[in-house]
Design an enzyme around this catalytic site. Sequence first.
Site, PDB file in Angstrom:
ATOM      1  N   GLY A  21       0.792  -1.217   0.000  1.00 58.08           N
ATOM      2  CA  GLY A  21       0.000   0.000   0.000  1.00 58.08           C
ATOM      3  C   GLY A  21       0.825   1.268   0.000  1.00 58.08           C
ATOM      4  CB  CYS A  64     -20.874  -9.514 -18.035  1.00 55.24           C
ATOM      5  SG  CYS A  64     -21.880 -10.800 -17.325  1.00 55.24           S
ATOM      6  CB  CYS A  89     -20.242 -11.934 -20.856  1.00 53.36           C
ATOM      7  SG  CYS A  89     -22.011 -11.771 -21.143  1.00 53.36           S
TER       8      CYS A  89
END
Lengths: 256, 286
Positions: free
Chosen positions: B29, B262, B268
């Site tokens: 992070g 999607c 998809c």
Amino acid sequence: MTPLLSVRDVAKFYGGRIGCADVSFDLWPGEVMGIVGESGSGKTTLLNCLAGQLAPDRGEVLFDTRAEGMRDTVTMSEPERRMLRRTDWAFVHQHAHEGLRMNVSAGGNVGERLMAVGARNYGDIRDTALDWLGRVEISGDRIDDRPSAFSGGMRQRLQIARNLVTGPRLVFMDEPTGGLDVSVQARLLDLLRGLVREMGLSAIIVTHDLAVVRLLADRLMVMKGGHVVEAGLTDQVLDDPQHGYTQLLVSSVLQV
Amino acid sequence: MSDYNFAYLDEQTKRMIRRAILKGVAVPGYQVPFASREMPMPYGWGTGGVQVSAATLTPEDRFKVIDQGADDTTNAVSIRKFFEKTAGVATTEKTSEATVIQTRHRIPEEPLTEDQILVYQVPIPEPLRFLEPSEVETRKMHALEEYGLMHVKLYEDISRHGHIATSYAYPVKVEGRYVMDPSPIPKFDNPKMEMAGIQLFGAGREQRIYALPPYTKVVSLDFEDHPFDPSKAEHPCDMCGAEDSYLDEVIIDDQGGRMFVCSDTDYCATRQAAGHRGRLAAEAAE
């Protein structure tokens, strides 16, 4: 009783020039201290040194912390000092826009210090913000307005609410009434006096306005050229000034 | 292949970027500064992601590029072609077959494995930027863990909209320490960031790299009385019938007609090939 703030021989130099020098005093809990002087006399430099915003070149600034008693704020670590600044200390700037986030709503401004010390409940934060807006005479329906939509006096009152919300013990004020017209000044002073007495705050107020210190301060320091030239009880100093500069200062006040 | 060094960047640059990546992985992070290079594409097109991908790719890798979930949009096509040409690596549109996936604005629906690397393109890596303009100050706030300001942003959302209206680039706290901008992925994807794959973030213009090692704890910020909600459109996909995927809303006529599909085209297509059908699948096939 131990003093809340104990200043020992503080000095700050800008190169060869004196910012302030040889300043020593004790501030007791519940006491309001005024610092007066002409512009350039070092009062703002001194205030910034005391509030941890400037590092003094010499001297000690001892603060009576809740956990560990007297600590020198000059030598303590930066995280500790910043923690003090958002819990036990408050700083009211002359220009409200320096002390406020202008693009954040009034409620967010008041809530910031709460969130900075870990408040994570929106409802509680908002209730506290509403309570504080009420205390500084800002109506509750302005809570979602940004400070840019506020008048100068309202901004200054909002800044005070934002600073006092975490229940600090020591408030630094730099010309809190500067730039406000006299009727707004009077209202703000009245409010400040009420809050200081009610919360038992200690405060250090820097100003060049003798009327402000007469009204708010218990004790007075007069500065000139970076040095304290006279100190004592406010009424004593103003009614019977001893030092030549203080006499000049008192006699320069315009009478209506 | 004689025209370019492998994967476009010279070896010293890749070495510099890899060091930044390693530091980023070591401190999850934390935004590691790096000397971002000029790339043959404009800022905002994924120059940060491209540099991280270039430093990560090996000749054996299979590369996939996603733009808003799709493999066939301009950004995805041009970056895929760029690496086909400069690295000669194999490319794919299948999430499960790829070893390195560069993405913009989405995390694939299909869970990633420990053998996969997800590279994000990041426009603005500093989550505190719009609240605190000073870089000096934001760095200090990261260093001292002063993140109260992040909640001020969420507070403002609730006071103005009645709920946390931030729906993308939703701030997260990594391993209980650094607050991180997850790049502009929808907040629906935030829970997926605790994954098996390694995640690398590259911001080219802002010259920052940061990273999430596998299985890193990632918590979306919220209030006790306004908890985090990874919302999506309340519909199934009209093409494949999936109810668990993130959907794009598509206007299909000027009579107010719309469909939801999607956003992850590979997900998809895979479902449709397996025989799943949504409300409008038959019409679309005609």
